[in-house]
Design a protein around this motif. Structure first.
Motif, PDB file in Angstrom:
ATOM      1  N   VAL A  33       0.779  -1.369   0.354  1.00  0.00           N
ATOM      2  CA  VAL A  33       0.064  -0.168  -0.043  1.00  0.00           C
ATOM      3  C   VAL A  33       1.086   1.674  -0.380  1.00  0.00           C
ATOM      4  CG1 VAL A  33      -1.978  -1.383   1.212  1.00  0.00           C
ATOM      5  CG2 VAL A  33      -0.438  -0.288   2.510  1.00  0.00           C
ATOM      6  N   ASP A  57       0.708  -5.763   3.702  1.00  0.00           N
ATOM      7  CA  ASP A  57       2.606  -4.595   4.067  1.00  0.00           C
ATOM      8  C   ASP A  57       2.430  -3.050   3.705  1.00  0.00           C
ATOM      9  OD1 ASP A  57       5.372  -5.756   3.662  1.00  0.00           O
ATOM     10  OD2 ASP A  57       4.726  -3.200   2.241  1.00  0.00           O
ATOM     11  N   LYS A  87       6.746  -1.535   8.834  1.00  0.00           N
ATOM     12  CA  LYS A  87       7.611  -1.399   9.087  1.00  0.00           C
ATOM     13  C   LYS A  87       8.374   0.019  10.702  1.00  0.00           C
ATOM     14  CE  LYS A  87       7.682  -2.608   4.064  1.00  0.00           C
ATOM     15  NZ  LYS A  87       6.866  -2.015   3.830  1.00  0.00           N
ATOM     16  N   TRP A 199       9.958  -5.802  -2.750  1.00  0.00           N
ATOM     17  CA  TRP A 199       9.017  -5.012  -2.974  1.00  0.00           C
ATOM     18  C   TRP A 199       9.361  -3.856  -4.653  1.00  0.00           C
ATOM     19  CZ3 TRP A 199      11.550  -0.072  -4.329  1.00  0.00           C
ATOM     20  CH2 TRP A 199      13.216   0.384  -3.481  1.00  0.00           C
ATOM     21  N   ALA A 225       1.982  -8.065 -16.031  1.00  0.00           N
ATOM     22  CA  ALA A 225       2.238  -7.915 -14.667  1.00  0.00           C
ATOM     23  C   ALA A 225       2.212  -9.228 -13.994  1.00  0.00           C
ATOM     24  CB  ALA A 225       0.804  -7.465 -13.849  1.00  0.00           C
ATOM     25  N   SER A 243      -1.558  -2.511  -6.152  1.00  0.00           N
ATOM     26  CA  SER A 243      -2.237  -1.494  -7.000  1.00  0.00           C
ATOM     27  C   SER A 243      -3.759  -0.390  -6.494  1.00  0.00           C
ATOM     28  CB  SER A 243      -3.296  -2.164  -7.768  1.00  0.00           C
ATOM     29  OG  SER A 243      -3.883  -1.839  -8.971  1.00  0.00           O
ATOM     30  N   ARG A 248      -6.974  -5.258 -11.414  1.00  0.00           N
ATOM     31  CA  ARG A 248      -5.622  -5.747 -11.789  1.00  0.00           C
ATOM     32  C   ARG A 248      -5.413  -5.705 -10.253  1.00  0.00           C
ATOM     33  NH1 ARG A 248      -2.676   0.522 -13.032  1.00  0.00           N
ATOM     34  NH2 ARG A 248      -3.339   0.687 -15.380  1.00  0.00           N
ATOM     35  N   ASN A 252      -3.495  -9.448 -10.346  1.00  0.00           N
ATOM     36  CA  ASN A 252      -1.948 -10.194  -9.763  1.00  0.00           C
ATOM     37  C   ASN A 252      -2.041 -11.383  -8.699  1.00  0.00           C
ATOM     38  OD1 ASN A 252      -1.504  -7.466 -11.065  1.00  0.00           O
ATOM     39  ND2 ASN A 252      -0.633  -6.740  -8.781  1.00  0.00           N
TER      40      ASN A 252
HETATM   41  P1  NDP Z   1       4.787  -2.364  -7.654  1.00  0.00           P
HETATM   42  O1  NDP Z   1       5.995  -2.677  -8.350  1.00  0.00           O
HETATM   43  O2  NDP Z   1       3.971  -2.905  -6.904  1.00  0.00           O
HETATM   44  O3  NDP Z   1       4.374  -1.302  -8.866  1.00  0.00           O
HETATM   45  C1  NDP Z   1       3.085  -0.715  -8.300  1.00  0.00           C
HETATM   46  C2  NDP Z   1       2.165   0.268  -9.628  1.00  0.00           C
HETATM   47  O4  NDP Z   1       1.854  -0.861 -10.518  1.00  0.00           O
HETATM   48  C3  NDP Z   1       1.178   1.016  -9.856  1.00  0.00           C
HETATM   49  O5  NDP Z   1       1.542   2.002  -9.953  1.00  0.00           O
HETATM   50  C4  NDP Z   1       0.356   0.006 -10.030  1.00  0.00           C
HETATM   51  O6  NDP Z   1      -0.797   1.474 -11.137  1.00  0.00           O
HETATM   52  C5  NDP Z   1       0.623  -0.327 -11.160  1.00  0.00           C
HETATM   53  N1  NDP Z   1       0.314  -1.579 -11.363  1.00  0.00           N
HETATM   54  C6  NDP Z   1      -0.109  -2.589 -10.535  1.00  0.00           C
HETATM   55  N2  NDP Z   1      -0.352  -3.695 -10.983  1.00  0.00           N
HETATM   56  C7  NDP Z   1      -0.541  -3.465 -12.168  1.00  0.00           C
HETATM   57  C8  NDP Z   1      -1.102  -4.369 -13.584  1.00  0.00           C
HETATM   58  N3  NDP Z   1      -1.620  -5.279 -13.407  1.00  0.00           N
HETATM   59  N4  NDP Z   1      -1.055  -4.186 -14.819  1.00  0.00           N
HETATM   60  C9  NDP Z   1      -0.943  -2.413 -14.199  1.00  0.00           C
HETATM   61  N5  NDP Z   1      -0.191  -1.718 -13.834  1.00  0.00           N
HETATM   62  C10 NDP Z   1       0.258  -2.182 -12.700  1.00  0.00           C
HETATM   63  O7  NDP Z   1       5.356  -1.234  -6.781  1.00  0.00           O
HETATM   64  P2  NDP Z   1       5.521  -0.893  -5.201  1.00  0.00           P
HETATM   65  O8  NDP Z   1       6.548   0.640  -4.998  1.00  0.00           O
HETATM   66  O9  NDP Z   1       4.290   0.332  -4.659  1.00  0.00           O
HETATM   67  O10 NDP Z   1       5.719  -2.002  -4.339  1.00  0.00           O
HETATM   68  C11 NDP Z   1       5.525  -2.766  -3.351  1.00  0.00           C
HETATM   69  C12 NDP Z   1       4.916  -2.612  -2.285  1.00  0.00           C
HETATM   70  O11 NDP Z   1       6.592  -3.330  -1.718  1.00  0.00           O
HETATM   71  C13 NDP Z   1       4.901  -1.251  -1.991  1.00  0.00           C
HETATM   72  O12 NDP Z   1       3.140  -0.862  -2.442  1.00  0.00           O
HETATM   73  C14 NDP Z   1       4.970  -0.879  -0.936  1.00  0.00           C
HETATM   74  O13 NDP Z   1       4.391  -2.060   0.136  1.00  0.00           O
HETATM   75  C15 NDP Z   1       6.420  -1.881  -0.705  1.00  0.00           C
HETATM   76  N6  NDP Z   1       7.536  -0.767  -0.868  1.00  0.00           N
HETATM   77  C16 NDP Z   1       8.794  -1.379  -0.161  1.00  0.00           C
HETATM   78  C17 NDP Z   1       9.776  -0.373   0.608  1.00  0.00           C
HETATM   79  C18 NDP Z   1      10.900  -0.318   0.861  1.00  0.00           C
HETATM   80  O14 NDP Z   1      11.560   0.372   0.799  1.00  0.00           O
HETATM   81  N7  NDP Z   1      10.450  -1.164   1.735  1.00  0.00           N
HETATM   82  C19 NDP Z   1       9.928   0.698  -1.048  1.00  0.00           C
HETATM   83  C20 NDP Z   1       9.005   0.335  -2.419  1.00  0.00           C
HETATM   84  C21 NDP Z   1       7.753  -0.438  -1.730  1.00  0.00           C
HETATM   85  P3  NDP Z   1      -2.616   1.299 -10.051  1.00  0.00           P
HETATM   86  O15 NDP Z   1      -2.058   1.339  -8.273  1.00  0.00           O
HETATM   87  O16 NDP Z   1      -3.058   2.355 -10.825  1.00  0.00           O
HETATM   88  O17 NDP Z   1      -3.172   0.355 -10.393  1.00  0.00           O
END
Ligand code: NDP
Length: 285
Positions: A33, A57, A87, A199, A225, A243, A248, A252
């Protein structure tokens, strides 16, 4: 009873579970999220729980523990059937401040315990993560978190925790996707019983148009995806795609039912390109 003429709803995909080094199990695919505003998080998490996700998460710094907790409370799903990760933010590193930050997270989530508590970044210049880890061990010993782990730790940071001779982190959550495969970090974890959690498993969408991936997706009748998420699962990583789009969110989750060939996996393995999108843990303080 469903009559023969009623179309049945699609079956909820069965997410595999992995066993952490303390025997606790974690769904291999969960819901992230990051960057979801608190007031939109309840709806997004509710959508994920309804689709069949059971692992969520979040993080203190995301500012959406309240929205996450509300969705959990309203779902009616038994607490034991859910896996909740949060976290500790960098500014709260240190023994006493960690204990306070943990209390704050639990209060925001509206929970008595979490399933996994992670140190968000090592922030090596502060050099507080060993003190922080000792506080994590206390929270674990008190049963307030069922497992403890880290995020964005390089092998050198993990080694210093291992050298304490106490609890081995259950998980290391790091940026991982086809353009940044983190082989050395994952191999170090595997050697020491630390599971790797990806992540940005989709690189926030940046790798979805890669022709290697779209070709595999077309051949399998899957989406890009789904192909990437299945590739992570096959490599033994936990994934937490984010997402806010219900279609999506379901798409996923359904990646667990996609089947890649050995050649598909090898083709995606070959996309490794040092394509980091976030900060390098050594420099992020
Ligand atoms: P992701 O790689 O999960 O990608 C998310 C993006 O992809 C959003 O823009 C979403 O759009 C889009 N998306 C999701 N599913 C699809 C699909 N099936 N087709 C096309 N586009 C899609 O990125 P995150 O950076 O959010 O990473 C996931 C999670 O990891 C985070 O939410 C968080 O919980 C964790 N995280 C942890 C970090 C750390 O430092 N520990 C740092 C970054 C992330 P939309 O929402 O508009 O559908």
């Amino acid at each position: 009873m469903t009559s023969p003429t009623t179309p049945s709803a699609p079956a909820t995909p069965t997410v595999p579970a992995l066993t952490l080094n303390n025997g606790v199990t974690i769904p291999q695919l969960g819901f992230g999220v990051f960057q979801v505003p608190d007031d939109e998080t309840t709806e997004a998490v509710a959508s994920a729980l309804e689709a069949g996700y059971r692992s969520i998460d979040t993080a203190a710094i995301y500012g959406n523990e309240v929205g996450t907790g509300r969705a959990i409370a309203e779902s009616g799903i038994a607490r034991d059937d859910l896996f909740v990760t949060t976290k500790l933010w960098n500014a709260d590193q240190g023994y006493d401040s960690t204990l306070r930050a943990f209390d704050d997270s639990l209060e925001k989530l509206g929970l008595d315990t979490v399933d996994l508590y992670l140190i968000h970044w090592p922030t090596p210049a502060k050099d507080l993560y060993l003190d922080t880890w000792r506080a994590f061990e206390r929270l674990y010993a008190e049963g307030r978190t069922r497992a403890i782990g880290v995020s964005n730790f390089e092998p050198e940071h993990l080694q210093r925790i291992l050298d304490l001779g106490g609890t081995v982190p259950a998980v290391n959550q790091v940026e991982a996707h086809p353009a940044l495969q983190q082989r050395a970090v994952q191999a170090f974890g595997a050697e020491h019983g630390i599971l790797t959690e990806a992540w940005s498993p989709l690189a926030q969408g940046a790798v979805l148009g890669d022709p290697t991936i779209t070709d595999i997706a077309t051949r399998l009748g899957a989406t890009p995806a789904q192909v990437i998420l299945r590739w992570h699962l096959d490599a033994g990583r936990i994934v937490i795609p984010k997402s806010v789009t219900p279609t999506r969110i379901r798409e996923n989750l359904a990646s667990v039912d996609v089947q890649l060939t050995v050649e598909d996996r090898a083709a995606i393995d070959a996309l490794d390109a040092d394509g980091r999108t976030g900060p390098h843990p050594a420099d992020f303080n």
